[in-house]
Write a protein that holds these residues in place. Structure first.
Motif, PDB file in Angstrom:
ATOM      1  N   LYS A 137      12.254  -5.221  69.009  1.00 16.38           N
ATOM      2  CA  LYS A 137      11.893  -5.766  67.697  1.00 16.38           C
ATOM      3  C   LYS A 137      13.047  -5.575  66.703  1.00 16.38           C
ATOM      4  CE  LYS A 137       6.860  -5.600  67.769  1.00 16.38           C
ATOM      5  NZ  LYS A 137       6.579  -5.083  69.090  1.00 16.38           N
ATOM      6  N   VAL A 138      12.880  -6.190  65.534  1.00 15.60           N
ATOM      7  CA  VAL A 138      13.833  -6.027  64.438  1.00 15.60           C
ATOM      8  C   VAL A 138      13.125  -5.292  63.307  1.00 15.60           C
ATOM      9  CG1 VAL A 138      15.354  -7.186  62.790  1.00 15.60           C
ATOM     10  CG2 VAL A 138      14.959  -8.203  65.051  1.00 15.60           C
ATOM     11  N   GLY A 139      13.741  -4.221  62.830  1.00 16.49           N
ATOM     12  CA  GLY A 139      13.171  -3.467  61.726  1.00 16.49           C
ATOM     13  C   GLY A 139      14.101  -3.458  60.530  1.00 16.49           C
ATOM     14  N   GLU A 140      13.564  -3.051  59.408  1.00 17.16           N
ATOM     15  CA  GLU A 140      14.373  -2.875  58.196  1.00 17.16           C
ATOM     16  C   GLU A 140      14.466  -1.390  57.893  1.00 17.16           C
ATOM     17  OE1 GLU A 140      13.857  -6.816  55.426  1.00 17.16           O
ATOM     18  OE2 GLU A 140      12.431  -5.180  55.148  1.00 17.16           O
ATOM     19  N   LEU A 141      15.693  -0.876  57.810  1.00 15.26           N
ATOM     20  CA  LEU A 141      15.908   0.509  57.415  1.00 15.26           C
ATOM     21  C   LEU A 141      16.199   0.485  55.920  1.00 15.26           C
ATOM     22  CD1 LEU A 141      17.557   3.248  56.900  1.00 15.26           C
ATOM     23  CD2 LEU A 141      15.966   3.321  58.795  1.00 15.26           C
ATOM     24  N   LEU A 142      15.323   1.093  55.153  1.00 12.20           N
ATOM     25  CA  LEU A 142      15.459   1.110  53.694  1.00 12.20           C
ATOM     26  C   LEU A 142      15.804   2.513  53.216  1.00 12.20           C
ATOM     27  CD1 LEU A 142      12.527  -0.564  54.479  1.00 12.20           C
ATOM     28  CD2 LEU A 142      13.038  -1.421  52.200  1.00 12.20           C
ATOM     29  N   THR A 143      16.800   2.624  52.365  1.00 12.62           N
ATOM     30  CA  THR A 143      17.147   3.905  51.763  1.00 12.62           C
ATOM     31  C   THR A 143      17.165   3.769  50.248  1.00 12.62           C
ATOM     32  OG1 THR A 143      18.489   4.570  53.670  1.00 12.62           O
ATOM     33  CG2 THR A 143      18.829   5.777  51.626  1.00 12.62           C
ATOM     34  N   GLY A 144      16.354   4.594  49.605  1.00 16.80           N
ATOM     35  CA  GLY A 144      16.360   4.669  48.153  1.00 16.80           C
ATOM     36  C   GLY A 144      17.426   5.652  47.701  1.00 16.80           C
ATOM     37  N   HIS A 145      18.123   5.298  46.632  1.00 16.97           N
ATOM     38  CA  HIS A 145      19.180   6.139  46.067  1.00 16.97           C
ATOM     39  C   HIS A 145      18.882   6.349  44.585  1.00 16.97           C
ATOM     40  CE1 HIS A 145      20.930   4.080  49.515  1.00 16.97           C
ATOM     41  NE2 HIS A 145      21.980   4.881  49.507  1.00 16.97           N
ATOM     42  N   ALA A 146      18.807   7.596  44.163  1.00 17.50           N
ATOM     43  CA  ALA A 146      18.652   7.912  42.740  1.00 17.50           C
ATOM     44  C   ALA A 146      19.827   8.788  42.324  1.00 17.50           C
ATOM     45  CB  ALA A 146      17.332   8.638  42.488  1.00 17.50           C
ATOM     46  N   LEU A 147      20.612   8.306  41.383  1.00 20.42           N
ATOM     47  CA  LEU A 147      21.782   9.045  40.906  1.00 20.42           C
ATOM     48  C   LEU A 147      21.529   9.439  39.451  1.00 20.42           C
ATOM     49  CD1 LEU A 147      24.561  10.029  41.893  1.00 20.42           C
ATOM     50  CD2 LEU A 147      25.534   7.884  41.031  1.00 20.42           C
ATOM     51  N   ILE A 148      21.424  10.732  39.224  1.00 25.92           N
ATOM     52  CA  ILE A 148      21.093  11.266  37.896  1.00 25.92           C
ATOM     53  C   ILE A 148      22.330  11.938  37.312  1.00 25.92           C
ATOM     54  CG2 ILE A 148      19.610  12.871  36.620  1.00 25.92           C
ATOM     55  CD1 ILE A 148      17.559  12.561  38.938  1.00 25.92           C
ATOM     56  N   ASP A 149      22.787  11.421  36.185  1.00 24.70           N
ATOM     57  CA  ASP A 149      23.970  11.964  35.501  1.00 24.70           C
ATOM     58  C   ASP A 149      23.480  12.812  34.333  1.00 24.70           C
ATOM     59  OD1 ASP A 149      26.250  12.447  33.977  1.00 24.70           O
ATOM     60  OD2 ASP A 149      27.131  10.493  34.403  1.00 24.70           O
ATOM     61  N   LEU A 150      23.508  14.128  34.510  1.00 27.04           N
ATOM     62  CA  LEU A 150      22.979  15.028  33.487  1.00 27.04           C
ATOM     63  C   LEU A 150      23.836  15.036  32.228  1.00 27.04           C
ATOM     64  CD1 LEU A 150      21.856  17.882  35.885  1.00 27.04           C
ATOM     65  CD2 LEU A 150      20.363  16.434  34.507  1.00 27.04           C
ATOM     66  N   GLN A 151      25.160  14.861  32.374  1.00 27.28           N
ATOM     67  CA  GLN A 151      26.039  14.843  31.202  1.00 27.28           C
ATOM     68  C   GLN A 151      25.713  13.677  30.276  1.00 27.28           C
ATOM     69  OE1 GLN A 151      27.149  16.222  34.002  1.00 27.28           O
ATOM     70  NE2 GLN A 151      29.233  16.991  33.858  1.00 27.28           N
ATOM     71  N   GLN A 152      25.543  12.488  30.876  1.00 25.62           N
ATOM     72  CA  GLN A 152      25.326  11.286  30.079  1.00 25.62           C
ATOM     73  C   GLN A 152      23.844  10.988  29.829  1.00 25.62           C
ATOM     74  OE1 GLN A 152      28.093   7.892  30.778  1.00 25.62           O
ATOM     75  NE2 GLN A 152      28.485   8.883  32.760  1.00 25.62           N
TER      76      GLN A 152
ATOM     77  N   LEU B 295      28.260   4.155  36.226  1.00 27.46           N
ATOM     78  CA  LEU B 295      28.174   5.320  35.334  1.00 27.46           C
ATOM     79  C   LEU B 295      29.538   5.681  34.732  1.00 27.46           C
ATOM     80  CD1 LEU B 295      25.710   7.569  37.374  1.00 27.46           C
ATOM     81  CD2 LEU B 295      25.234   6.407  35.204  1.00 27.46           C
ATOM     82  N   GLY B 296      30.572   4.950  35.130  1.00 23.75           N
ATOM     83  CA  GLY B 296      31.891   5.175  34.542  1.00 23.75           C
ATOM     84  C   GLY B 296      32.802   6.086  35.337  1.00 23.75           C
ATOM     85  N   TYR B 297      32.448   6.331  36.607  1.00 24.07           N
ATOM     86  CA  TYR B 297      33.264   7.211  37.451  1.00 24.07           C
ATOM     87  C   TYR B 297      34.014   6.392  38.503  1.00 24.07           C
ATOM     88  CZ  TYR B 297      30.158  10.775  35.519  1.00 24.07           C
ATOM     89  OH  TYR B 297      29.452  11.580  34.661  1.00 24.07           O
ATOM     90  N   ASP B 298      35.171   6.889  38.892  1.00 19.15           N
ATOM     91  CA  ASP B 298      35.909   6.324  40.018  1.00 19.15           C
ATOM     92  C   ASP B 298      35.684   7.260  41.204  1.00 19.15           C
ATOM     93  OD1 ASP B 298      37.938   5.740  41.974  1.00 19.15           O
ATOM     94  OD2 ASP B 298      39.018   4.637  40.413  1.00 19.15           O
ATOM     95  N   VAL B 299      35.165   6.712  42.287  1.00 22.42           N
ATOM     96  CA  VAL B 299      34.800   7.556  43.431  1.00 22.42           C
ATOM     97  C   VAL B 299      35.992   8.367  43.943  1.00 22.42           C
ATOM     98  CG1 VAL B 299      35.190   5.779  45.207  1.00 22.42           C
ATOM     99  CG2 VAL B 299      33.495   7.571  45.602  1.00 22.42           C
ATOM    100  N   THR B 300      37.224   7.837  43.799  1.00 22.00           N
ATOM    101  CA  THR B 300      38.385   8.558  44.311  1.00 22.00           C
ATOM    102  C   THR B 300      38.658   9.840  43.514  1.00 22.00           C
ATOM    103  OG1 THR B 300      39.953   7.303  42.930  1.00 22.00           O
ATOM    104  CG2 THR B 300      39.441   6.410  45.117  1.00 22.00           C
ATOM    105  N   ASP B 301      38.124   9.918  42.290  1.00 24.29           N
ATOM    106  CA  ASP B 301      38.341  11.140  41.502  1.00 24.29           C
ATOM    107  C   ASP B 301      37.552  12.328  42.054  1.00 24.29           C
ATOM    108  OD1 ASP B 301      40.126  10.010  39.725  1.00 24.29           O
ATOM    109  OD2 ASP B 301      38.576   9.355  38.333  1.00 24.29           O
ATOM    110  N   PHE B 302      36.589  12.049  42.929  1.00 27.77           N
ATOM    111  CA  PHE B 302      35.817  13.140  43.543  1.00 27.77           C
ATOM    112  C   PHE B 302      36.516  13.729  44.756  1.00 27.77           C
ATOM    113  CE2 PHE B 302      32.599  10.956  41.071  1.00 27.77           C
ATOM    114  CZ  PHE B 302      31.824  11.992  40.577  1.00 27.77           C
ATOM    115  N   TRP B 303      37.666  13.142  45.104  1.00 28.52           N
ATOM    116  CA  TRP B 303      38.374  13.634  46.294  1.00 28.52           C
ATOM    117  C   TRP B 303      39.000  15.000  46.075  1.00 28.52           C
ATOM    118  CZ3 TRP B 303      41.247   8.510  48.002  1.00 28.52           C
ATOM    119  CH2 TRP B 303      40.281   7.617  48.468  1.00 28.52           C
ATOM    120  N   GLY B 304      39.190  15.406  44.848  1.00 29.75           N
ATOM    121  CA  GLY B 304      39.671  16.757  44.544  1.00 29.75           C
ATOM    122  C   GLY B 304      41.033  17.074  45.113  1.00 29.75           C
ATOM    123  N   PHE B 305      41.999  16.245  44.757  1.00 28.16           N
ATOM    124  CA  PHE B 305      43.351  16.470  45.271  1.00 28.16           C
ATOM    125  C   PHE B 305      43.868  17.837  44.844  1.00 28.16           C
ATOM    126  CE2 PHE B 305      43.038  11.815  44.803  1.00 28.16           C
ATOM    127  CZ  PHE B 305      43.193  11.473  46.121  1.00 28.16           C
TER     128      PHE B 305
END
Length: 201
Positions: A103-118, A191-201
């Motif tokens: 059969k064919v199914g649908e895999l659904l994922t809910g995402h909630a991103l909460i920004d406490l600063q903003q 939310l105003g973030y660049d994902v690459t800034d989380f890389w923590g160089f």
């Protein structure tokens, strides 16, 4: 935003697969499982269900924090409108696979991103189509005996042995594993973030 102003990234989930997905793309989250009681939510629409559960899980963890970005997620599999979460035991997993095969199914994922600063919250759902192989009863029993499907929404792990029994997927690959990386990038952008800034160089 510059690196020294980046908020702490908190994953409100005990899922090792979600943690690995984030780590693989350079985000090292603090893992704080929500332990939210999912039985408190009774919604028949699969998209609304996963979005609500993701938000409740995220909010439960966010309420204990003063700062940071909190990501809550929840995944279910839907086949012909019927919603499946993690199987309760091996017998249920075997019966589930006997219904899912071919059969064919649908895999659904809910995402909630909460920004406490903003003080902002984004809630989204990603849907991926999963095409199940025509597996034999023997293969189903052997797979369930590994214990892998008992830990997964949808009763399979795409990145594990379960990948052998999936013919193809249509849509976001990482969504099937636990969270949609493209969707997360878009939510961070919003939310105003660049994902690459989380890389923590």
């Amino acid at each position: 935003m510059t690196n020294n102003k980046m908020p702490t990234f908190i994953l409100a989930s005990a899922s090792p697969a979600r943690r690995r997905l984030l780590q693989n793309v350079g985000i090292n989250p603090i893992v704080l499982p929500s332990d939210f009681d999912e039985s408190l939510v009774n919604i028949s629409n699969p998209q609304e269900l996963v979005k609500t559960l993701a938000l409740r899980k995220g909010e439960t963890v966010a309420a204990q924090q003063t700062q940071g970005l909190v990501l809550g997620c929840d995944s279910v599999l839907a086949i012909n409108g019927e919603i499946y979460g993690k199987p309760a035991d091996a017998d249920e997993a075997i019966a589930r696979w006997q219904k899912m095969r071919s059969k064919v199914g649908e895999l659904l994922t809910g995402h909630a991103l909460i920004d406490l600063q903003q003080g902002k919250t984004l809630v989204r759902c990603q849907v991926t189509e999963v095409y199940f192989a025509s597996v034999s009863d023997r293969q189903i029993a052997a797979y369930v005996a590994t214990g892998e499907p008992l830990k997964c929404a949808g009763c399979f792990a795409l990145e594990g042995k379960g990948g052998l029994f999936i013919e193809k997927i249509s849509g976001c690959h990482s969504n099937v594993i636990g969270l949609s990386l493209p969707l997360l990038r878009q939510m961070l952008d919003q939310l105003g973030y660049d994902v690459t800034d989380f890389w923590g160089f």
